[in-house]
Design a protein around this motif. Structure first.
Motif, PDB file in Angstrom:
ATOM      1  N   TYR A 106      34.680  32.156  -1.794  1.00 15.44           N
ATOM      2  CA  TYR A 106      35.131  32.423  -0.435  1.00 15.44           C
ATOM      3  C   TYR A 106      36.627  32.740  -0.388  1.00 15.44           C
ATOM      4  CZ  TYR A 106      30.597  30.484   0.829  1.00 15.44           C
ATOM      5  OH  TYR A 106      29.253  30.248   0.938  1.00 15.44           O
ATOM      6  N   VAL A 107      37.400  32.093  -1.269  1.00 12.62           N
ATOM      7  CA  VAL A 107      38.820  32.435  -1.360  1.00 12.62           C
ATOM      8  C   VAL A 107      38.978  33.885  -1.795  1.00 12.62           C
ATOM      9  CG1 VAL A 107      40.958  32.011  -2.652  1.00 12.62           C
ATOM     10  CG2 VAL A 107      39.623  30.075  -1.765  1.00 12.62           C
ATOM     11  N   GLY A 108      38.163  34.307  -2.757  1.00 12.29           N
ATOM     12  CA  GLY A 108      38.217  35.690  -3.218  1.00 12.29           C
ATOM     13  C   GLY A 108      37.843  36.694  -2.142  1.00 12.29           C
ATOM     14  N   ARG A 109      37.119  36.237  -1.131  1.00 12.39           N
ATOM     15  CA  ARG A 109      36.724  37.127  -0.034  1.00 12.39           C
ATOM     16  C   ARG A 109      37.710  37.098   1.131  1.00 12.39           C
ATOM     17  NH1 ARG A 109      30.176  35.933   0.236  1.00 12.39           N
ATOM     18  NH2 ARG A 109      29.699  36.780  -1.843  1.00 12.39           N
ATOM     19  N   GLY A 110      38.775  36.280   1.001  1.00 16.74           N
ATOM     20  CA  GLY A 110      39.814  36.354   2.015  1.00 16.74           C
ATOM     21  C   GLY A 110      40.119  35.078   2.766  1.00 16.74           C
ATOM     22  N   LEU A 111      39.339  34.011   2.568  1.00 17.03           N
ATOM     23  CA  LEU A 111      39.632  32.749   3.247  1.00 17.03           C
ATOM     24  C   LEU A 111      40.772  32.021   2.541  1.00 17.03           C
ATOM     25  CD1 LEU A 111      36.069  31.284   4.014  1.00 17.03           C
ATOM     26  CD2 LEU A 111      37.543  32.635   5.504  1.00 17.03           C
ATOM     27  N   ASP A 112      41.550  31.253   3.327  1.00 25.23           N
ATOM     28  CA  ASP A 112      42.543  30.408   2.681  1.00 25.23           C
ATOM     29  C   ASP A 112      41.828  29.237   2.014  1.00 25.23           C
ATOM     30  OD1 ASP A 112      42.632  27.882   4.533  1.00 25.23           O
ATOM     31  OD2 ASP A 112      42.751  29.582   5.910  1.00 25.23           O
TER      32      ASP A 112
END
Length: 233
Positions: A106-112
């Motif tokens: 999910y971080v890789g998809r843009g979430l902090d």
């Protein structure tokens, strides 16, 4: 505040499983049967020989398509099942590592990082295996392998496609057989390209050009070989 009502959506990706098999089956049915009929016709054979060849191509091709699709898609299904079994074992042995892995996705998809950790924890609590299947393995209900569906669709659409040039072989005057069979089959291919593009939500010209070009090339080569063999004999 009341929740806004959900609206139904229809996406073209939902059709990808059966649409691919259907287009492949119909295209192969037209091209292979028409090519065989043209090759036999170019050799100077009579109508009975054309009908026998076309009928044999229909039956053998439909069975080949069904078997080929079933084996191919079953291999994909087996791979998906093996990956899910491995993922299930990893979730049982080290759920914290799997949660961190999901958060990293999910971080890789843009979430902090903080939000990704919260989302991953909630997703794992709701459906751990399903979350990893979708987000890590890219397996979901829309694109999951369905061997029987692919086999049946390919065999059915191959049969429908093969019947079209076979009907032409039955009704065309022998003097016009080669020209009529080729022209009619190219028209069928163009219609198939248009229908498949419409079903997939794509522009029509490129799919039509693809199926017509490769189909015409196959028919021309087969007719040429038939002519050479007929002349040699």
């Amino acid at each position: 505040m009341p929740r806004a009502p959900m609206h139904a959506e229809s996406h073209q990706i939902a059709r990808i499983g059966w649409l691919r098999a259907a287009v492949l089956g119909a295209n192969d049915g037209i091209v292979s049967t028409a090519s065989l009929i043209l090759g036999v016709a170019a050799s100077g054979a009579d109508r009975q020989a054309l009908l026998v060849a076309g009928s044999a191509a229909l039956v053998a091709g439909a069975m080949s398509m069904a078997a080929g699709e079933y084996v191919s898609v079953s291999s994909q299904s087996d791979t998906e099942a093996a990956d899910l079994a491995r993922e299930r074992a990893e979730l049982a042995n080290d759920p914290e590592m799997e949660r961190a892995e999901l958060a990293g996705i999910y971080v890789g998809r843009g979430l902090d990082h903080a939000t990704a950790e919260i989302v991953a924890a909630q997703m794992m609590a709701h459906d751990a295996l399903g979350s990893h299947a979708r987000d890590e393995l890219h397996i979901n209900d829309l694109t999951a392998a369905r061997p029987l569906q692919a086999a049946f669709t390919s065999a059915l659409t191959f049969t429908v496609g093969a019947l079209l040039p076979l009907v032409l072989a039955a009704i065309l005057p022998m003097a016009w057989m080669v020209v009529g069979e080729a022209g009619g089959s190219i028209l069928f291919l163009a219609l198939l390209g248009g229908v498949s593009a419409r079903a997939g939500g794509a522009a029509m010209m490129r799919p039509i050009a693809r199926v017509v070009f490769w189909g015409a090339l196959a028919m021309a080569l087969t007719a040429g070989i038939g002519k050479l063999v007929g002349t040699a004999v």
